[in-house]
Design an enzyme around this catalytic site. Structure first.
Site, PDB file in Angstrom:
ATOM      1  N   ALA A   1      30.545 -89.538 104.712  1.00 29.29           N
ATOM      2  CA  ALA A   1      29.955 -88.798 103.584  1.00 29.29           C
ATOM      3  C   ALA A   1      30.727 -89.239 102.348  1.00 29.29           C
ATOM      4  CB  ALA A   1      30.093 -87.308 103.813  1.00 29.29           C
TER       5      ALA A   1
ATOM      6  N   SER B   1      35.927 -84.123  96.630  1.00 41.86           N
ATOM      7  CA  SER B   1      35.613 -84.507  98.014  1.00 41.86           C
ATOM      8  C   SER B   1      34.475 -83.648  98.538  1.00 41.86           C
ATOM      9  CB  SER B   1      36.860 -84.377  98.893  1.00 41.86           C
ATOM     10  OG  SER B   1      36.610 -84.950 100.160  1.00 41.86           O
ATOM     11  N   ASN B   2      34.270 -83.629  99.838  1.00 38.44           N
ATOM     12  CA  ASN B   2      33.225 -82.798 100.448  1.00 38.44           C
ATOM     13  C   ASN B   2      33.708 -82.337 101.815  1.00 38.44           C
ATOM     14  OD1 ASN B   2      32.365 -84.772 102.565  1.00 38.44           O
ATOM     15  ND2 ASN B   2      31.949 -85.996 100.746  1.00 38.44           N
ATOM     16  N   ARG B   3      32.868 -81.580 102.502  1.00 35.18           N
ATOM     17  CA  ARG B   3      33.306 -80.907 103.734  1.00 35.18           C
ATOM     18  C   ARG B   3      33.124 -81.726 105.006  1.00 35.18           C
ATOM     19  NH1 ARG B   3      34.241 -75.730 102.301  1.00 35.18           N
ATOM     20  NH2 ARG B   3      33.038 -74.918 100.547  1.00 35.18           N
ATOM     21  N   SER B   4      32.832 -83.002 104.891  1.00 34.56           N
ATOM     22  CA  SER B   4      32.614 -83.800 106.104  1.00 34.56           C
ATOM     23  C   SER B   4      33.844 -83.753 107.030  1.00 34.56           C
ATOM     24  CB  SER B   4      32.334 -85.254 105.711  1.00 34.56           C
ATOM     25  OG  SER B   4      32.441 -86.082 106.838  1.00 34.56           O
TER      26      SER B   4
END
Ligand code: CTP
Length: 408
Positions: free
Chosen positions: A279, A213-216
């Site tokens: 994102a 995943s990512n930090r959005s």
């Protein structure tokens, strides 16, 4: 006059900076605004309802259980009538009440009951401002969409003390009020229109417990959904996993993966405009393990990644293409060049290029600096809150869909 016909509800909390609020009332009136004032009990220890009333041109409201007040102007009317609610000074206690949803006096009850935009001007001793509880509460209220101006750094009323905590000056608060009100889209600007918004990150599973995943945070996308709904649109928000509450008045569809996000977005068609603020993870793992992967020391697994579908590009080339397809781009360098290339590659109409270079101070912050890129050119927007950006975008969408301006 800049604020002609605008209705501002000013909440004055209990801080020494309350004396600046008298100046604020005067300047608001000079600019043509109608000002109603609520004073907390502590606020009345610093300035009197009499001086406030004299400047505002009507009595200051002070009590929740005031029969005269309730018949004359109920707390619900106080909450619903204004175009903007301004809290100045916003004390640590008022911010804490807002963060926690308390409603035990007139000010906090009206702040809970209002469906209008709220701007706070924090003011307190630096130690109170820097206290983890205040920082937590401030992060909470800004995540809820509340705008803030200040606090500034400087000398405090307590002799010899300095640091962050000084209330913004009346001029700065006026500028923030004007920016907030001028960005506000008309309440019916998108009536009868359908808007799709994607928001948040996606989770791409590796096994039943792990994912890519990512930090959005989803803050920008959720703000766009809120702003479009406030402008009268029927909004479908397709959200990846976020910690934000579903915005009121919006149909929120919760998804995890990029392919689920694409399916939910296509299911929402036809729409007049699609705003892709999510994102989306670029890849997923070729084969999700059915059982939790066990570790074998010295033999880490190799993950094979496969491209994810591009929601934005798919919508831009869809047979039921929305009239307006809008994307975001996070860039750290050559922002405009990269955004232009992305506009062409994805086939969308507008790109909001998000300057996340460390110098911009945007990363991890509540504010954002946008370069608005279309086939025709680029506009650089001032650094502002994510909600203000959402409002500006919604106004443009409304202008484009209602024919006041070309699509691109
Ligand atoms: N997007 C999407 N589906 C994807 C990937 C991106 O809808 N699978 C959308 C995003 O919502 C955003 C835009 O495309 O509107 C971002 O484009 P992207 O190519 O992912 O650019 P960046 O995230 O900025 O990253 P990079 O610079 O690495 O291309």
């Amino acid at each position: 006059m800049a604020l002609e016909g605008k209705r501002v509800l000013l909440v004055i909390g209990g801080g020494i900076a309350a004396y600046k609020s008298l100046e604020l009332i005067r300047r608001l009136k000079d600019r043509g605004a109608t000002v109603r004032v609520i004073m907390t009990r502590a606020g009345q220890e610093f300035i009197t309802p009499l001086s406030v009333g004299a400047l505002a041109g009507e009595r200051a409201f002070t009590d929740l259980f005031d029969p005269a007040g309730e018949f004359d102007v109920s707390h619900i009317r106080l909450a619903r009538e204004p175009d903007l609610v301004v809290v100045a000074p916003a004390t640590a206690d008022l911010i804490a009440k807002m963060a926690g949803g308390h409603a035990d006096d007139l000010a906090s009850t009206v702040l809970m009951a209002t469906d209008k935009r709220v701007l706070i001007a924090p003011a307190m001793n630096p130690a109170m401002w820097e206290h983890p509880a205040t920082q937590r509460n401030f992060a909470r209220v800004t995540a809820d969409g509340i705008e803030a101006i200040g606090p500034n750094e400087g000398a405090m009323a307590e002799r010899g003390e300095a640091g962050p905590g000084r209330m913004a000056e009346p001029d700065e608060i006026i500028a923030a009020i004007e920016a907030s009100l001028s960005a506000l889209p008309d309440r019916h600007a998108l009536s009868g229109k359908r808007v799709l918004v994607t928001s948040g990150p996606t989770h791409e599973p590796i096994d039943p417990v792990r994912f890519l995943s990512n930090r959005s945070s989803g803050r920008q996308g959720h703000a766009v959904a809120r702003a479009a709904a406030a402008a009268g649109a029927e909004v479908v928000l397709v959200s990846g996993p976020v910690e934000l509450p579903d915005p009121a008045g919006v149909k929120t569809v919760h998804v995890e993966t990029a392919s689920q996000m694409l399916a939910a977005a296509e299911a929402a068609l036809p729409v007049d405009a699609a705003v892709c603020a999510a994102a989306v993870a670029d890849w997923h793992v070729a084969e999700e393990a059915r059982e939790k992967l066990k570790k074998t020391p010295g033999k880490p697994p190799t993950l094979t990644l496969v491209d994810n579908p591009d929601v934005l590009a798919t919508l831009a080339r869809h047979k039921r293409r929305p009239r307006l397809v809008i994307g975001f781009a996070a860039e750290t360098e050559k922002i405009v060049d990269h955004a232009r290339a992305k506009l062409r590659a994805k086939g969308c109409d507008w790109i909001l290029a998000n300057d996340i270079s460390p110098a911009s101070g945007v990363l991890g912050g509540m504010k954002n600096t946008i370069h608005f890129v279309t086939a025709e050119g680029v506009e650089s927007w001032p650094t502002q809150t994510k909600q203000a950006i959402a409002d500006g975008l919604v106004r443009r969408i409304a202008a484009a869909l209602n024919g006041a301006g070309a699509r691109k």
